[in-house]
Design an enzyme around this catalytic site. Structure first.
Site, mmCIF file in Angstrom:
data_model
loop_
_atom_site.group_PDB
_atom_site.id
_atom_site.type_symbol
_atom_site.label_atom_id
_atom_site.label_comp_id
_atom_site.label_asym_id
_atom_site.label_seq_id
_atom_site.Cartn_x
_atom_site.Cartn_y
_atom_site.Cartn_z
ATOM 1 C CE LYS A 22 -1.707 1.599 4.017
ATOM 2 N NZ LYS A 22 -1.481 3.030 4.307
ATOM 3 C CG ASN A 23 2.233 2.669 3.549
ATOM 4 O OD1 ASN A 23 1.073 2.978 3.254
ATOM 5 N ND2 ASN A 23 2.610 2.385 4.769
ATOM 6 N NE ARG A 92 1.001 11.760 7.392
ATOM 7 C CZ ARG A 92 1.339 12.974 7.789
ATOM 8 N NH1 ARG A 92 0.408 13.826 8.127
ATOM 9 N NH2 ARG A 92 2.591 13.339 7.839
ATOM 10 C CB CYS A 116 -4.898 10.006 11.749
ATOM 11 S SG CYS A 116 -3.574 9.505 12.833
ATOM 12 N NE ARG A 121 0.334 10.381 10.742
ATOM 13 C CZ ARG A 121 -0.147 9.381 10.000
ATOM 14 N NH1 ARG A 121 -1.373 8.959 10.222
ATOM 15 N NH2 ARG A 121 0.551 8.855 9.030
ATOM 16 C CG LEU A 125 9.992 17.402 9.379
ATOM 17 C CD1 LEU A 125 10.409 15.990 9.736
ATOM 18 C CD2 LEU A 125 11.073 18.416 9.769
ATOM 19 C CG ASP A 304 2.722 1.218 9.702
ATOM 20 O OD1 ASP A 304 3.036 1.473 8.528
ATOM 21 O OD2 ASP A 304 2.393 2.094 10.524
ATOM 22 N NE ARG A 396 -7.327 4.451 4.926
ATOM 23 C CZ ARG A 396 -6.769 5.517 5.491
ATOM 24 N NH1 ARG A 396 -7.245 5.993 6.626
ATOM 25 N NH2 ARG A 396 -5.740 6.116 4.941
HETATM 26 C C1 EPZ Z 1 4.142 6.722 6.612
HETATM 27 O O1 EPZ Z 1 3.382 7.791 7.153
HETATM 28 C C2 EPZ Z 1 3.168 5.573 6.420
HETATM 29 N N1 EPZ Z 1 2.107 5.974 5.501
HETATM 30 C C3 EPZ Z 1 2.561 5.169 7.765
HETATM 31 O O2 EPZ Z 1 1.781 4.005 7.525
HETATM 32 C C4 EPZ Z 1 3.674 4.809 8.741
HETATM 33 O O3 EPZ Z 1 3.104 4.553 10.005
HETATM 34 C C5 EPZ Z 1 4.670 5.965 8.844
HETATM 35 O O4 EPZ Z 1 5.173 6.304 7.529
HETATM 36 C C6 EPZ Z 1 5.866 5.625 9.717
HETATM 37 O O5 EPZ Z 1 6.525 4.516 9.206
HETATM 38 C C7 EPZ Z 1 2.365 5.973 4.166
HETATM 39 O O6 EPZ Z 1 3.452 5.662 3.727
HETATM 40 C C8 EPZ Z 1 1.225 6.360 3.287
HETATM 41 P P1 EPZ Z 1 6.307 9.929 8.847
HETATM 42 P P2 EPZ Z 1 4.045 9.272 7.236
HETATM 43 O O7 EPZ Z 1 6.276 11.226 8.128
HETATM 44 O O8 EPZ Z 1 4.861 9.535 6.033
HETATM 45 C C9 EPZ Z 1 6.749 12.964 12.379
HETATM 46 C C10 EPZ Z 1 -0.099 2.608 7.639
HETATM 47 O O9 EPZ Z 1 -0.651 2.049 8.588
HETATM 48 N N2 EPZ Z 1 6.673 14.011 11.329
HETATM 49 O O10 EPZ Z 1 7.470 9.007 8.656
HETATM 50 O O11 EPZ Z 1 2.950 10.212 7.568
HETATM 51 C C11 EPZ Z 1 5.411 12.293 12.630
HETATM 52 O O12 EPZ Z 1 4.649 13.020 13.576
HETATM 53 C C12 EPZ Z 1 0.367 4.041 7.760
HETATM 54 O O13 EPZ Z 1 0.154 2.064 6.541
HETATM 55 C C13 EPZ Z 1 6.898 15.340 11.672
HETATM 56 O O14 EPZ Z 1 7.139 15.661 12.826
HETATM 57 O O15 EPZ Z 1 4.990 9.101 8.510
HETATM 58 C C14 EPZ Z 1 5.822 10.953 13.192
HETATM 59 O O16 EPZ Z 1 6.103 11.072 14.571
HETATM 60 C C15 EPZ Z 1 -0.007 4.632 9.098
HETATM 61 N N3 EPZ Z 1 6.836 16.296 10.707
HETATM 62 C C16 EPZ Z 1 7.128 10.652 12.465
HETATM 63 O O17 EPZ Z 1 7.584 11.895 11.926
HETATM 64 C C17 EPZ Z 1 6.560 15.984 9.405
HETATM 65 O O18 EPZ Z 1 6.537 16.893 8.545
HETATM 66 C C18 EPZ Z 1 6.963 9.666 11.354
HETATM 67 O O19 EPZ Z 1 6.088 10.209 10.412
HETATM 68 C C19 EPZ Z 1 6.327 14.631 9.064
HETATM 69 C C20 EPZ Z 1 6.393 13.662 10.052
#
Ligand code: EPZ
Length: 420
Positions: A22-23, A92, A116, A121, A125, A304, A396
């Site tokens: 999916k991702n 998202r 969420c 979220r 960055l 996850d 999803r």
């Molecule tokens: C991706 O989300 C995945 N989604 C998520 O999978 C997964 O849980 C996550 O990565 C972590 O591995 C997709 O790929 C579509 P991040 P993403 O930006 O990109 C912080 C599932 O179940 N952060 O790596 O949104 C954030 O708060 C889903 O398949 C900032 O602070 O995750 C978190 O603590 C759920 N500022 C950490 O980074 C930002 O601008 C990781 O978030 C962005 C993120």
């Protein structure tokens, strides 16, 4: 609406094919904005989130059609640079269109994703990275308004190795003038796969698979055909389904190298594995030993898989600690598991799981994708009947998980319901 009706107690045995990630596909679909033309993505899972992304791209003038795992995309007639709240609030990953739109058209209007089920979220960055590339970013009425004459390559260090921010910034940088270096980049397999797809489209990226990506901007890209990597989270979830029921399950068309942390922790818990090039067999007789996990960015234990591990430890012979460091509030599954008789104590971002308690079937409610999968896993071992409602969350991110579990011998049915 639909719900799952599960009669627990069956040992799972047999083989099941893992679907595409999916991702992975959710990052590759917006990349087609970067170059007009027709694309074919293979091994695409039939998921609600893929349909949502298709609808979002369709509203921008990008045609897509999914037939039997092959996604055909035509991005020659893009006529809108907007990702409206109606799509972004549902998923998202819609935010991934921002980087490509700014890179190709110098403009974008994308709704902020909001929060969420388990909390905020942020996308700071993503926005900081685009600003460093020269985009002018404004926030108006819940939307990001981005403008740029021509993005210019630069050095960007990510405070946290954000998957989404790495993807968005990389997709912006491939068409920027000059070279961009992203340090502390995410190295999740889905980001590595996105980088390889962009290279197939003509991008110049060095350091793929490492946390320092060096991107030399090019003037234009071209369409490409790519196969989506296997879904490592579906793989981990089905391995736990085999182990929690004390069965013997082989997952096929997977990538064992993407699930080393999961396999290692399951081995610590007493699971036996047979590992081959693209398939993994897990065997378990008896309950697992209690094993603590702490989630971390790749290649650590994935966030996850945290909720699925909590369910697995419900069956263990002792006390284990499950600590969540990525999304500290990602524990909506705990109160629902407690309805089945689970004994779990919360302490900040740690769930203390007292294993071995008898679980009795009940109606439980999913509130997010992976938490809902954890409820299904618990239903497989609870005595009697467990009904999981709001299974649209599961659909999803898991392609026909009920069919796959039935194929392995689980007693699970998808039935209509007016409960929600
Ligand atoms: C991706 O989300 C995945 N989604 C998520 O999978 C997964 O849980 C996550 O990565 C972590 O591995 C997709 O790929 C579509 P991040 P993403 O930006 O990109 C912080 C599932 O179940 N952060 O790596 O949104 C954030 O708060 C889903 O398949 C900032 O602070 O995750 C978190 O603590 C759920 N500022 C950490 O980074 C930002 O601008 C990781 O978030 C962005 C993120």
């Amino acid at each position: 609406m639909e719900k799952f009706v599960i009669h627990g107690g069956k040992k799972l045995r047999g083989r099941v094919k893992i679907s595409g990630a999916k991702n992975g596909v959710l990052a590759m679909m917006p990349a087609t904005i970067l170059a007009p033309g027709t694309y074919t993505l293979k091994n695409v899972p039939n998921l609600r989130d893929v349909w949502t992304m298709s609808r979002l791209l369709n509203d921008m003038g990008i045609y897509s059609e999914l037939n039997d795992g092959e996604l055909f995309i035509d991005s020659r007639n893009i006529n809108s640079f907007e990702a409206p709240y109606e799509h972004v609030k549902k998923m998202r990953a819609s935010f991934y269109v921002l980087g490509p739109l700014v890179a190709r058209f110098g403009q974008a209007k994308v709704s902020l994703p909001g929060g969420c089920a388990w909390g905020p979220r942020p996308v700071d960055l993503h926005l900081k990275g685009l600003e460093k590339l020269g985009a002018e970013i404004k926030i108006e009425s819940g939307y990001v308004i981005a403008k740029s004459e021509k993005l210019k390559g630069t050095r960007i260090h990510l405070d946290v190795p954000s998957v989404g921010a790495t993807g968005n910034i990389m997709m912006a940088a491939v068409l920027a003038e000059g070279t961009t270096v992203i340090s502390n980049a995410a190295i999740e397999p889905e980001i590595t796969a996105l980088a390889k797809f962009l290279v197939k489209m003509g991008a110049k990226i060095n350091g793929i698979g490492t946390n320092v990506l060096e991107i030399e901007g090019v003037n234009e890209l071209h369409p490409a055909t790519e196969t989506v990597i296997p879904d490592r989270i579906e793989a981990g979830t089905l391995l736990i389904a085999g182990a929690i029921t004390e069965g013997s399950v082989t997952i096929e068309s997977c990538n064992p190298y993407h699930i080393t942390a999961i396999i290692s922790k399951m081995e610590e818990a007493g699971c036996e594995f047979e590992i081959h090039e693209d398939r993994v067999t897990v065997r378990m007789d008896g309950p697992p030993k209690p094993v603590d996990i702490t989630t971390a960015v790749y290649p650590g234990f994935p966030t996850d898989m945290q909720s699925q591990w909590v369910s697995f430890m419900l069956k263990s012979t002792g006390v284990s600690k499950v600590t969540e460091t990525i999304y500290p509030d990602r524990f909506k599954h705990v109160p629902e598991l407690q309805r089945l008789g689970a004994e779990i104590e919360m302490s900040d971002n740690t769930a203390i799981v007292y294993g071995g308690k008898k679980l009795t079937g009940a109606t439980v409610m999913g509130s997010d994708l992976r938490g809902s999968a954890a409820l299904v896993l618990a239903g497989l071992i609870a005595e009697g009947t467990t009904e999981v409602i709001r299974i649209y969350h599961i659909d999803r991110g898991y392609e026909s998980i009920d069919k796959k579990l039935r194929q392995l011998g689980a007693d699970i049915e998808r039935v209509p319901t007016d409960e929600f």
